[in-house]
Scaffold this motif. Sequence first.
Motif, PDB file in Angstrom:
ATOM      1  N   ASP A  15     -26.292 -15.402   8.177  1.00 52.46           N
ATOM      2  CA  ASP A  15     -25.253 -14.821   7.325  1.00 52.46           C
ATOM      3  C   ASP A  15     -24.886 -13.421   7.795  1.00 52.46           C
ATOM      4  OD1 ASP A  15     -25.317 -16.948   5.230  1.00 52.46           O
ATOM      5  OD2 ASP A  15     -27.387 -16.234   5.037  1.00 52.46           O
ATOM      6  N   ILE A  16     -25.863 -12.725   8.396  1.00 47.37           N
ATOM      7  CA  ILE A  16     -25.687 -11.333   8.826  1.00 47.37           C
ATOM      8  C   ILE A  16     -26.180 -11.223  10.261  1.00 47.37           C
ATOM      9  CG2 ILE A  16     -26.453  -8.933   8.446  1.00 47.37           C
ATOM     10  CD1 ILE A  16     -26.894  -9.699   5.482  1.00 47.37           C
ATOM     11  N   LEU A  17     -25.437 -10.470  11.079  1.00 45.48           N
ATOM     12  CA  LEU A  17     -25.834 -10.218  12.472  1.00 45.48           C
ATOM     13  C   LEU A  17     -26.037  -8.717  12.648  1.00 45.48           C
ATOM     14  CD1 LEU A  17     -26.218 -10.843  15.460  1.00 45.48           C
ATOM     15  CD2 LEU A  17     -23.726 -11.028  15.687  1.00 45.48           C
ATOM     16  N   CYS A  18     -27.247  -8.340  13.070  1.00 47.46           N
ATOM     17  CA  CYS A  18     -27.572  -6.922  13.301  1.00 47.46           C
ATOM     18  C   CYS A  18     -27.696  -6.668  14.795  1.00 47.46           C
ATOM     19  CB  CYS A  18     -28.912  -6.574  12.648  1.00 47.46           C
ATOM     20  SG  CYS A  18     -28.890  -6.594  10.858  1.00 47.46           S
ATOM     21  N   LEU A  19     -26.928  -5.732  15.314  1.00 45.42           N
ATOM     22  CA  LEU A  19     -27.114  -5.245  16.674  1.00 45.42           C
ATOM     23  C   LEU A  19     -28.129  -4.109  16.613  1.00 45.42           C
ATOM     24  CD1 LEU A  19     -23.395  -5.088  17.897  1.00 45.42           C
ATOM     25  CD2 LEU A  19     -24.961  -7.049  17.861  1.00 45.42           C
TER      26      LEU A  19
ATOM     27  N   ARG B 134     -19.747  -8.859   8.459  1.00 39.45           N
ATOM     28  CA  ARG B 134     -21.092  -9.464   8.451  1.00 39.45           C
ATOM     29  C   ARG B 134     -21.937  -8.957   9.614  1.00 39.45           C
ATOM     30  NH1 ARG B 134     -20.618 -15.537   8.983  1.00 39.45           N
ATOM     31  NH2 ARG B 134     -18.897 -15.015  10.384  1.00 39.45           N
ATOM     32  N   MET B 135     -21.391  -8.026  10.428  1.00 42.23           N
ATOM     33  CA  MET B 135     -22.117  -7.532  11.606  1.00 42.23           C
ATOM     34  C   MET B 135     -22.343  -6.032  11.513  1.00 42.23           C
ATOM     35  SD  MET B 135     -21.536  -7.901  15.762  1.00 42.23           S
ATOM     36  CE  MET B 135     -20.001  -8.604  15.510  1.00 42.23           C
ATOM     37  N   LEU B 136     -23.595  -5.628  11.731  1.00 45.05           N
ATOM     38  CA  LEU B 136     -23.992  -4.216  11.659  1.00 45.05           C
ATOM     39  C   LEU B 136     -24.450  -3.739  13.027  1.00 45.05           C
ATOM     40  CD1 LEU B 136     -24.110  -5.167   8.699  1.00 45.05           C
ATOM     41  CD2 LEU B 136     -26.242  -3.916   8.430  1.00 45.05           C
ATOM     42  N   ASN B 137     -24.355  -2.420  13.238  1.00 42.99           N
ATOM     43  CA  ASN B 137     -24.873  -1.813  14.470  1.00 42.99           C
ATOM     44  C   ASN B 137     -25.533  -0.491  14.121  1.00 42.99           C
ATOM     45  OD1 ASN B 137     -25.200  -1.342  17.339  1.00 42.99           O
ATOM     46  ND2 ASN B 137     -23.526   0.130  17.191  1.00 42.99           N
ATOM     47  N   ILE B 138     -26.563  -0.129  14.898  1.00 40.94           N
ATOM     48  CA  ILE B 138     -27.112   1.222  14.776  1.00 40.94           C
ATOM     49  C   ILE B 138     -26.775   1.992  16.036  1.00 40.94           C
ATOM     50  CG2 ILE B 138     -29.445   0.616  15.621  1.00 40.94           C
ATOM     51  CD1 ILE B 138     -30.296   2.781  13.316  1.00 40.94           C
ATOM     52  N   HIS B 139     -26.322   3.240  15.837  1.00 44.11           N
ATOM     53  CA  HIS B 139     -25.889   4.066  16.946  1.00 44.11           C
ATOM     54  C   HIS B 139     -26.577   5.424  16.847  1.00 44.11           C
ATOM     55  CE1 HIS B 139     -23.286   5.472  20.142  1.00 44.11           C
ATOM     56  NE2 HIS B 139     -23.071   6.563  19.438  1.00 44.11           N
ATOM     57  N   PRO B 140     -27.085   5.961  17.982  1.00 44.61           N
ATOM     58  CA  PRO B 140     -27.858   7.197  17.914  1.00 44.61           C
ATOM     59  C   PRO B 140     -27.017   8.466  17.945  1.00 44.61           C
ATOM     60  CG  PRO B 140     -27.981   6.306  20.126  1.00 44.61           C
ATOM     61  CD  PRO B 140     -27.157   5.331  19.317  1.00 44.61           C
ATOM     62  N   SER B 141     -26.116   8.595  16.980  1.00 44.83           N
ATOM     63  CA  SER B 141     -25.393   9.852  16.771  1.00 44.83           C
ATOM     64  C   SER B 141     -24.841   9.833  15.356  1.00 44.83           C
ATOM     65  CB  SER B 141     -24.242  10.029  17.766  1.00 44.83           C
ATOM     66  OG  SER B 141     -23.119   9.254  17.380  1.00 44.83           O
ATOM     67  N   LEU B 142     -24.357  10.991  14.937  1.00 41.92           N
ATOM     68  CA  LEU B 142     -23.682  11.077  13.651  1.00 41.92           C
ATOM     69  C   LEU B 142     -22.210  10.745  13.899  1.00 41.92           C
ATOM     70  CD1 LEU B 142     -25.330  14.351  12.258  1.00 41.92           C
ATOM     71  CD2 LEU B 142     -25.802  11.990  11.550  1.00 41.92           C
TER      72      LEU B 142
ATOM     73  N   ILE C  23     -18.843   3.238   7.858  1.00 42.40           N
ATOM     74  CA  ILE C  23     -20.211   3.760   7.932  1.00 42.40           C
ATOM     75  C   ILE C  23     -21.001   3.313   6.700  1.00 42.40           C
ATOM     76  CG2 ILE C  23     -21.556   5.900   7.819  1.00 42.40           C
ATOM     77  CD1 ILE C  23     -19.487   7.130   9.760  1.00 42.40           C
ATOM     78  N   LEU C  24     -22.169   2.722   6.955  1.00 47.01           N
ATOM     79  CA  LEU C  24     -23.031   2.227   5.875  1.00 47.01           C
ATOM     80  C   LEU C  24     -24.200   3.161   5.613  1.00 47.01           C
ATOM     81  CD1 LEU C  24     -23.087  -1.489   7.066  1.00 47.01           C
ATOM     82  CD2 LEU C  24     -21.862  -0.576   5.079  1.00 47.01           C
ATOM     83  N   GLY C  25     -24.510   4.022   6.576  1.00 47.06           N
ATOM     84  CA  GLY C  25     -25.608   4.969   6.357  1.00 47.06           C
ATOM     85  C   GLY C  25     -25.748   5.919   7.521  1.00 47.06           C
ATOM     86  N   GLN C  26     -26.232   7.133   7.215  1.00 43.55           N
ATOM     87  CA  GLN C  26     -26.509   8.111   8.269  1.00 43.55           C
ATOM     88  C   GLN C  26     -27.794   8.856   7.939  1.00 43.55           C
ATOM     89  OE1 GLN C  26     -22.739  10.381   8.583  1.00 43.55           O
ATOM     90  NE2 GLN C  26     -22.510   9.409  10.595  1.00 43.55           N
TER      91      GLN C  26
ATOM     92  N   ALA D 238     -33.410   0.248   5.465  1.00 42.29           N
ATOM     93  CA  ALA D 238     -32.892   0.612   4.136  1.00 42.29           C
ATOM     94  C   ALA D 238     -31.449   0.145   3.976  1.00 42.29           C
ATOM     95  CB  ALA D 238     -32.997   2.116   3.929  1.00 42.29           C
ATOM     96  N   VAL D 239     -30.642   0.321   5.031  1.00 39.04           N
ATOM     97  CA  VAL D 239     -29.247  -0.111   4.956  1.00 39.04           C
ATOM     98  C   VAL D 239     -29.156  -1.634   4.910  1.00 39.04           C
ATOM     99  CG1 VAL D 239     -27.061  -0.217   6.215  1.00 39.04           C
ATOM    100  CG2 VAL D 239     -28.281   1.955   6.028  1.00 39.04           C
ATOM    101  N   LEU D 240     -29.954  -2.321   5.720  1.00 42.84           N
ATOM    102  CA  LEU D 240     -29.881  -3.791   5.717  1.00 42.84           C
ATOM    103  C   LEU D 240     -30.221  -4.353   4.341  1.00 42.84           C
ATOM    104  CD1 LEU D 240     -29.522  -6.550   7.028  1.00 42.84           C
ATOM    105  CD2 LEU D 240     -31.924  -6.422   7.765  1.00 42.84           C
ATOM    106  N   ARG D 241     -31.236  -3.792   3.715  1.00 45.82           N
ATOM    107  CA  ARG D 241     -31.618  -4.279   2.378  1.00 45.82           C
ATOM    108  C   ARG D 241     -30.438  -4.147   1.404  1.00 45.82           C
ATOM    109  NH1 ARG D 241     -35.964  -4.848  -1.567  1.00 45.82           N
ATOM    110  NH2 ARG D 241     -37.589  -4.770   0.001  1.00 45.82           N
ATOM    111  N   ARG D 242     -29.821  -2.971   1.410  1.00 44.70           N
ATOM    112  CA  ARG D 242     -28.680  -2.740   0.524  1.00 44.70           C
ATOM    113  C   ARG D 242     -27.517  -3.670   0.876  1.00 44.70           C
ATOM    114  NH1 ARG D 242     -28.284   3.045  -1.254  1.00 44.70           N
ATOM    115  NH2 ARG D 242     -26.167   3.041  -0.462  1.00 44.70           N
ATOM    116  N   PHE D 243     -27.243  -3.803   2.182  1.00 43.28           N
ATOM    117  CA  PHE D 243     -26.126  -4.630   2.640  1.00 43.28           C
ATOM    118  C   PHE D 243     -26.326  -6.085   2.204  1.00 43.28           C
ATOM    119  CE2 PHE D 243     -23.697  -7.017   5.836  1.00 43.28           C
ATOM    120  CZ  PHE D 243     -22.494  -6.330   5.843  1.00 43.28           C
TER     121      PHE D 243
END
Length: 196
Positions: free
Chosen positions: A82-86, A104-112, A149-152, A180-185
């Motif tokens: 149901d959800i795809l996390c990069l 339905r797709m999330l990514n984490i990126h190392p910057s603000l 943006i879902l979280g920083q 934390a973001v995935l749980r909320r999402f």
Amino acid sequence: MKRVAIFISGGGSNMLRLVDSMTGDHPGRPVLVLSNRADAGGIAAAAARGIATAVVDHRPFKGDRAGFEAALQAELDRAAPDILCLAGFMRVLTAGFVMPWAGRMLNIHPSLLPKYRGLDTHARALAAGDAEHGCTVHEVTPELDEGPILGQARVAVAQDDTPDTLAARVLAMEHQLYPAVLRRFAQGDRSPLLLP
Ligand code: GAR
């Protein structure tokens, strides 16, 4: 229960934090860890946890992005997430792949974000003399490192930081932020989470 697939390219430390968070009353469960590199350390670690894994090597698809992405999608069709996390997945995905996963797709990126899209984010933050740096989880849209943006999470930059020391402190925050973001999402909450 939301079925969660995770794409990685390397060590997969963020992936492991996501996987290990999905227990008990968590609304998600991991159904697939996929890497574009067979030697990604995270693949063995995921398999050792009993999670289905797949490798889709991008190299045989040189010049054929559509073919690579069709192979990725075939693995997703099997796992039916149901959800795809990069999570440290270092291949750019085209609109043809991204659009069907919109929302339905999330990514984490190392910057603000929106600062420092792309690579070498820690060196660029240091070169700019930034007093703070951090990481962002966002929804994936066709433009690289764009999307809601879902979280920083913020990290103070120290006088004597190098790209490596800064990266290590940002990664520690990534490990808090992404689960934390995935749980909320997965619960349907898309309001931005700000850490610390
Ligand atoms: C993480 O720092 C992640 O933010 C970054 O790669 C690292 C993967 O580490 N992702 C990107 O730069 C995406 N453009 P990990 O494999 O240990 O999770």
